[in-house]
Design a protein around this motif. Structure first.
Motif, short mmCIF file in Angstrom:
data_model
loop_
_atom_site.label_atom_id
_atom_site.label_comp_id
_atom_site.label_asym_id
_atom_site.label_seq_id
_atom_site.Cartn_x
_atom_site.Cartn_y
_atom_site.Cartn_z
N GLU B 63 -0.57 -8.39 12.42
CA GLU B 63 -0.11 -7.24 13.18
C GLU B 63 -0.90 -6.01 12.78
O GLU B 63 -1.27 -5.19 13.58
CB GLU B 63 1.37 -7.02 12.92
N PHE B 64 -1.18 -5.92 11.47
CA PHE B 64 -1.89 -4.75 11.00
C PHE B 64 -3.32 -4.68 11.53
O PHE B 64 -3.78 -3.64 12.00
CB PHE B 64 -1.90 -4.70 9.47
N THR B 65 -4.07 -5.80 11.45
CA THR B 65 -5.46 -5.77 11.92
C THR B 65 -5.51 -5.44 13.40
O THR B 65 -6.33 -4.63 13.83
CB THR B 65 -6.18 -7.11 11.67
N ARG B 66 -4.59 -6.06 14.17
CA ARG B 66 -4.55 -5.77 15.60
C ARG B 66 -4.29 -4.29 15.83
O ARG B 66 -4.94 -3.64 16.64
CB ARG B 66 -3.47 -6.60 16.28
N SER B 67 -3.36 -3.77 15.09
CA SER B 67 -2.98 -2.37 15.24
C SER B 67 -4.15 -1.45 14.86
O SER B 67 -4.43 -0.46 15.54
CB SER B 67 -1.76 -2.10 14.37
N TYR B 68 -4.87 -1.82 13.80
CA TYR B 68 -5.98 -0.97 13.36
C TYR B 68 -7.10 -0.97 14.39
O TYR B 68 -7.65 0.08 14.75
CB TYR B 68 -6.51 -1.45 12.00
N LEU B 69 -7.41 -2.17 14.89
CA LEU B 69 -8.48 -2.27 15.89
C LEU B 69 -8.09 -1.54 17.17
O LEU B 69 -8.92 -0.87 17.80
CB LEU B 69 -8.80 -3.73 16.18
N ALA B 70 -6.81 -1.65 17.54
CA ALA B 70 -6.33 -0.96 18.74
C ALA B 70 -6.50 0.54 18.57
O ALA B 70 -6.92 1.25 19.50
CB ALA B 70 -4.88 -1.32 19.02
N ALA B 71 -6.20 1.03 17.37
CA ALA B 71 -6.34 2.46 17.11
C ALA B 71 -7.81 2.88 17.21
O ALA B 71 -8.14 3.95 17.74
CB ALA B 71 -5.79 2.79 15.73
N MET B 72 -8.70 2.02 16.70
CA MET B 72 -10.13 2.33 16.80
C MET B 72 -10.55 2.44 18.26
O MET B 72 -11.26 3.35 18.66
CB MET B 72 -10.96 1.23 16.12
N ALA B 120 -9.82 -3.34 0.51
CA ALA B 120 -10.81 -2.47 1.18
C ALA B 120 -11.26 -3.09 2.50
O ALA B 120 -11.53 -4.28 2.59
CB ALA B 120 -12.01 -2.26 0.27
N LEU B 121 -11.29 -2.22 3.45
CA LEU B 121 -11.77 -2.59 4.77
C LEU B 121 -13.20 -2.04 4.87
O LEU B 121 -13.44 -0.89 4.52
CB LEU B 121 -10.85 -1.92 5.80
N LEU B 122 -14.15 -2.90 5.32
CA LEU B 122 -15.54 -2.46 5.32
C LEU B 122 -16.00 -2.14 6.74
O LEU B 122 -15.85 -2.95 7.65
CB LEU B 122 -16.41 -3.57 4.72
N ILE B 123 -16.53 -0.95 6.93
CA ILE B 123 -17.15 -0.63 8.22
C ILE B 123 -18.63 -0.38 7.97
O ILE B 123 -19.01 0.55 7.23
CB ILE B 123 -16.50 0.61 8.88
N GLU B 124 -19.44 -1.25 8.57
CA GLU B 124 -20.88 -1.09 8.42
C GLU B 124 -21.42 -0.38 9.65
O GLU B 124 -21.03 -0.67 10.78
CB GLU B 124 -21.55 -2.45 8.27
N ALA B 138 -16.54 10.04 11.51
CA ALA B 138 -15.50 11.04 11.24
C ALA B 138 -14.17 10.60 11.82
O ALA B 138 -13.11 10.80 11.20
CB ALA B 138 -15.92 12.39 11.83
N SER B 139 -14.21 9.96 12.97
CA SER B 139 -12.95 9.54 13.61
C SER B 139 -12.25 8.45 12.82
O SER B 139 -11.03 8.34 12.85
CB SER B 139 -13.23 9.08 15.04
N VAL B 140 -13.06 7.66 12.08
CA VAL B 140 -12.46 6.57 11.30
C VAL B 140 -11.49 7.13 10.26
O VAL B 140 -10.40 6.60 10.06
CB VAL B 140 -13.57 5.73 10.62
N ARG B 141 -11.87 8.21 9.62
CA ARG B 141 -11.04 8.76 8.56
C ARG B 141 -9.67 9.21 9.09
O ARG B 141 -8.62 8.90 8.53
CB ARG B 141 -11.74 9.94 7.88
N ASP B 167 -8.24 0.82 1.46
CA ASP B 167 -9.45 1.63 1.43
C ASP B 167 -10.29 1.33 2.67
O ASP B 167 -10.37 0.19 3.09
CB ASP B 167 -10.29 1.22 0.21
N VAL B 168 -10.92 2.36 3.19
CA VAL B 168 -11.92 2.12 4.23
C VAL B 168 -13.26 2.50 3.64
O VAL B 168 -13.47 3.65 3.26
CB VAL B 168 -11.64 2.93 5.50
N ARG B 169 -14.11 1.49 3.48
CA ARG B 169 -15.44 1.80 2.96
C ARG B 169 -16.43 1.83 4.11
O ARG B 169 -16.58 0.83 4.81
CB ARG B 169 -15.87 0.75 1.94
N VAL B 170 -17.04 2.97 4.31
CA VAL B 170 -18.05 3.07 5.36
C VAL B 170 -19.41 2.89 4.71
O VAL B 170 -19.75 3.59 3.76
CB VAL B 170 -17.98 4.43 6.08
N HIS B 171 -20.10 1.89 5.19
CA HIS B 171 -21.39 1.57 4.60
C HIS B 171 -22.48 1.92 5.61
O HIS B 171 -22.66 1.25 6.62
CB HIS B 171 -21.41 0.07 4.27
N LYS B 172 -23.21 3.01 5.34
CA LYS B 172 -24.25 3.42 6.28
C LYS B 172 -25.54 2.67 5.94
O LYS B 172 -26.08 2.81 4.84
CB LYS B 172 -24.52 4.92 6.16
#
Lengths: 314, 377
Positions: B63-72, B120-124, B138-141, B167-172
């Motif tokens: 439920e959480f992953t779905r909710s997070y992706l929906a928010a994105m 930690a959730l990783l966003i590359e 910026a919107s991710v935060r 945690d959300v780790r943004v990996h540029k």
């Protein structure tokens, strides 16, 4: 001309046609030039001379018609023709930002000449340009540009020269020298087709062809062309030539009036009618008339006036 | 004394208008350029790009992953285009430029979350173009905070209060410092080559026609293929010199990283140069004189800067603009150059950028050969 050259003409084209948009620029043109002959190609501006020349050397494809040039088909074998023809364009078309030597060298390379350096040196020597060979072609005067152009299109030793108004804008001395060179080339068996507007040059040609509005109007030697039109010309002299011209214009039998220095040439196909008209007009005047030789120019202007202008009003 | 004459002045004004009326290309420029610019700047270009292609690497649905992706998705910045099996596939998709973001939920993410282990959730992020990525990052935060507040209620309320329970780790990747010049300088290579290659070949051939030397050239026994290729070879060298200058500047002035192979870059650049030279030849057979050749070059040049992804993020443009941009070789070349220098792309990753350039070249070359007037008619 011997029979061999009659069988193997330099140019023999039949029924050439070319349209640009709705303009019929060359209309059913048939023309023959024998080898070793200077053929003068005459006609008013815009009569299709340049277009005809371009079709003969394979630069333009005719809409219809066929022909051979130096034994090669003008439609299918333009590559062969280009190798054996020297074409001198109406406008100076060598590279003005190259030197004289660089221009000649380029031409020699394009024709894949074996002894390029010698050929270029020879031409420069012949032109007396060796000392100025590093000068840019663009800095030459009109007469020198024309000599360079002739030398460049002679470089690959062509069998046929197509010269499109080569002497336009060139002074009389340079023109005379140019023609001496043409005679020398013709004597060596090179065939030459030269278009011109100058009557003295026309008279120098072995044969003439006159076209107007894309149609061949007359051909033959200068005398043959003059005779073929059967024109009678009178020279009229008197005090007020413009007044005389105004009076004669429109009289029956008077076809053409042209001023030649201090005389008026009055020309007609109908000798009797012209005679009558002149006698009638002369009554009570102090004019003097005498028979004159019909010149090439009289004939050409006559041909021009009688040919139909297929472009409509211009 | 002769004073200013209104009728003489008017004669000149009239003459200018008459000449302007006859010059169709200039007229087209007067009307066409503002319209094209208005359309491109007004509708196509977007410096706050949204709907950026995003992939997900996920091993378990909750439920959480779905909710997070929906928010994105709700934020408008992310458009989910693919679900990828693993990290390797994610890196490949980023390297090829297929996606701009990859959201990676590690295994056991939800279980650890519920246990309060702060997983930690990783966003590359493909950060090649800093402008394309910054607003989305910026919107991710913001989004993380709001999801945490909304989702963790009732028994889980303890997780929702205070700091987010994950945690959300943004990996540029590729341009981690977000330096604009690392993106612009490689792209500039495409702009400079487009301008000079198209214009110079266009001029080289119309110049011959304008000065009357073309007639002379055609009356000599050269074949069209010899004339065309012979005329463009010097410009190939000029193009290679320009590339070298830009590369030296990129390396020593702008300190752009050279991750990939410079040799590969030169080969790709040759394809691009060839495609542009073909455009130049085609334009020169349309243009009547040198001025028109320059004007037509400007027409071609404009979309090559504005909608190729050079100045503005390609993915941020509407579909129609992307479709037009996809027909321009500069779009692919810039992608390839950035791919080589910043991402270290090899032939496999470059191929999607190379074949469109080759196809473009073949199409334009066919057109150029057909329109090239071997004879003057």
């Amino acid at each position: 001309m011997n029979s061999q050259s009659e069988d193997d003409p330099a140019i023999d084209v039949r029924g050439l046609n070319k349209h640009f948009g709705d303009k019929h620029v060359v209309n059913d043109l048939s023309l023959r030039a024998n080898r070793g002959e200077i053929l003068g190609f005459l006609g008013p501006n815009g009569s299709g001379k340049t277009t005809s020349i371009r079709m003969m050397c394979g630069l333009l494809t005719p809409d219809s018609g066929s022909g051979i040039c130096l034994g090669y088909d003008i439609r299918r074998e333009s590559e062969q023709i280009k190798r054996r023809v020297g074409y001198m364009t109406q406008r100076f078309s060598f590279w003005e930002d190259l030197t004289i030597r660089e221009n000649l060298d380029f031409v020699a390379r394009m024709y894949k000449m074996a002894s390029r350096r010698e050929a270029v040196d020879q031409v420069l020597e012949g032109l007396n340009l060796t000392a100025r060979s590093t000068q840019l072609a663009g800095s030459l005067s009109g007469g020198w540009k024309q000599r360079l152009a002739l030398a460049a299109c002679m470089l690959h030793k062509p069998e046929l020269l197509l010269l499109d108004e080569p002497t336009a804008g060139v002074d009389p001395k340079a023109r005379r020298e140019f023609w001496e060179e043409l005679y020398a080339l013709a004597a060596r068996g090179i065939s030459i087709l030269v278009s011109t507007h100058y009557m003295d040059e026309a008279e120098r040609c072995h044969k003439l062809a006159y076209i107007a509005y894309g149609k061949l109007m007359a051909r033959g030697t200068a005398q043959e062309i003059i005779d073929s039109q059967g024109l009678t010309t009178w020279a009229v002299t008197g005090r007020d030539l413009p007044a005389i011209a105004a009076k004669l214009r429109g009289e029956p039998g008077v076809e053409q009036i042209a001023a030649f220095g201090s005389a008026l040439h009055v020309t007609s196909r109908d000798a009797t009618a012209l005679d009558a008209a002149l006698r009638h007009a002369m009554i009570g005047t102090s004019w003097h008339i005498e028979p004159a030789q019909t010149g090439l120019e009289d004939v050409f202007i006559h041909l021009m006036n009688t040919s139909s202008d297929n472009y409509g009003a211009r | 004394m002769d004073h200013f004459s209104f009728s003489r002045w008017w004669a000149i004004v009239l003459k200018e208008f008459l000449q302007l009326k006859r010059d169709r290309v200039t007229f087209a420029m007067i009307v066409g350029l503002p319209i094209i610019q208005l359309l491109l700047f007004g509708y196509a270009i977007n410096s706050d790009p949204k709907h950026l292609p995003t992939a997900v690497v996920i091993s378990e649905q909750s439920e959480f992953t779905r909710s997070y992706l929906a928010a994105m998705k709700m934020s408008g910045y992310f458009e989910f285009v693919a679900e990828l099996p693993n990290e390797q596939a994610a890196r490949a998709a980023l390297a090829q430029g297929k996606v701009q973001f990859v959201v990676n939920f590690p295994t056991d993410f939800t279980r650890k979350l519920l246990r309060g282990e702060r997983p930690a959730l990783l966003i590359e992020v493909d950060a090649t173009d800093p402008m394309a990525a910054s607003a989305a990052i910026a919107s991710v935060r913001e989004l993380t905070a709001s999801v945490a507040k909304k989702d963790f209620k009732g028994v889980l309320a303890s997780l929702g209060s205070g700091a987010p329970p994950f945690d959300v780790r943004v990996h540029k990747l590729y341009n981690p410092e977000g330096l604009t010049q690392h993106n612009i300088v490689p792209g500039l290579m495409g702009v400079i080559l487009t301008m000079t290659m198209v214009m110079m070949t266009g001029l080289a051939i119309t110049r011959e026609r304008e000065r009357g030397t073309m007639e002379n050239l055609l009356s000599m026994p050269g074949k069209p293929i010899e004339v065309i290729t012979g005329k463009i070879v010097p410009y190939v060298f000029i193009g290679l010199i320009q590339i070298t200058i830009i590369l030296l500047a990129a390396r020593y002035l702008f300190e752009v990283p050279f991750v990939g192979s410079v040799a590969v870059l030169y080969v790709v650049a040759l394809f691009f140069i060839a495609a542009n030279l073909m455009v130049g030849i085609t334009l020169s057979s349309i243009a009547k004189n040198q001025l028109q050749a320059v004007q037509l070059t400007i027409f071609y040049f404009m979309p090559s800067i504005l909608i190729s992804g050079f100045m503005f993020p390609f993915q941020g443009m509407p579909q129609w603009a992307q479709a037009i941009g996809s027909m321009i070789p500069a779009t692919y070349f810039m992608r390839a150059v950035r791919g080589i220098l910043l991402k270290g792309n090899s032939w496999v990753e470059l191929w999607p950028s190379i074949w469109p350039m080759l196809m473009f070249m073949v199409v334009v070359m066919t057109f150029a050969v057909i329109t090239y007037r071997k004879t003057l008619d």
